[in-house]
Design a protein around this motif. Structure first.
Motif, PDB file in Angstrom:
ATOM      1  N   HIS A 104      38.539  36.351  46.148  1.00 27.81           N
ATOM      2  CA  HIS A 104      39.847  36.347  46.790  1.00 27.81           C
ATOM      3  C   HIS A 104      39.788  37.086  48.130  1.00 27.81           C
TER       4      HIS A 104
ATOM      5  N   ASP B 193      46.734  33.748  39.983  1.00 28.55           N
ATOM      6  CA  ASP B 193      47.102  33.242  38.661  1.00 28.55           C
ATOM      7  C   ASP B 193      48.331  33.920  38.067  1.00 28.55           C
ATOM      8  N   ARG B 194      48.919  34.849  38.795  1.00 27.84           N
ATOM      9  CA  ARG B 194      50.172  35.457  38.348  1.00 27.84           C
ATOM     10  C   ARG B 194      51.315  34.734  39.035  1.00 27.84           C
TER      11      ARG B 194
ATOM     12  N   TRP C 174      53.210  33.147  45.178  1.00 30.08           N
ATOM     13  CA  TRP C 174      54.195  32.260  44.557  1.00 30.08           C
ATOM     14  C   TRP C 174      55.579  32.838  44.818  1.00 30.08           C
TER      15      TRP C 174
ATOM     16  N   SER D  77      49.431  30.261  48.971  1.00 26.42           N
ATOM     17  CA  SER D  77      48.087  30.340  48.388  1.00 26.42           C
ATOM     18  C   SER D  77      47.015  30.670  49.423  1.00 26.42           C
TER      19      SER D  77
END
Length: 149
Positions: free
Chosen positions: A15, A109-110, A132, A147
């Motif tokens: 990341h 992924d959260r 998000w 993203s």
């Protein structure tokens, strides 16, 4: 500007590495686990090792706090960036004492729930990034940049 990129190996490190357009022309150093993926990815980078496992491991939190104190005292970064996990916590808190600005990026992924690390650094982070829009309900002061992947 000197940048410290701190995070667990694996997905967190990937990341941070994806932010290369931002950090590639800056003086920088990395703090991560001394594992094969980190050694390979950061082969030509300045890297400091930290202790693992970190999740809910008080012994390694103490050890990593000592690592953070030594590294930050030596390097004096202007900015600390992390996407987790727990190794970010001592670097963010001690980094603030040394005058560094901090940016935390909650993991991709959260979508609607916080991470433990996110909860711990949220109160002191200068910029808290989510990927998000739903996460802005969890972290109202967060900035949604979409993203990174």
């Amino acid at each position: 500007m000197k940048v410290c990129l701190v995070g667990s190996s694996g997905g967190h490190l990937t990341h941070l590495y994806m932010l290369k357009p931002f950090w590639q022309n800056k003086e920088r150093f990395w703090v991560t686990f001394d594992k094969a993926d980190a050694q390979s990815l950061l082969e030509d980078e300045k890297m400091y090792s930290c202790h693992y496992p970190t999740n809910r491991n008080i012994k390694n939190l103490i050890k990593n706090t000592i690592v953070a104190w030594k590294v930050l005292r030596k390097e004096r970064p202007d900015l600390i960036i992390s996407s987790g996990a727990a190794v970010a916590v001592p670097f963010f808190y001690l980094g603030k004492l040394y005058g560094a600005k901090t940016i935390y990026i909650e993991v991709f992924d959260r979508i609607d729930a916080s991470t433990v690390t996110g909860k711990l650094v949220y109160p002191i982070t200068d910029k808290f990034i989510v990927e998000w829009e739903e996460m802005r309900r969890v972290y109202p002061k967060a900035i949604n940049l979409g993203s990174i992947f």
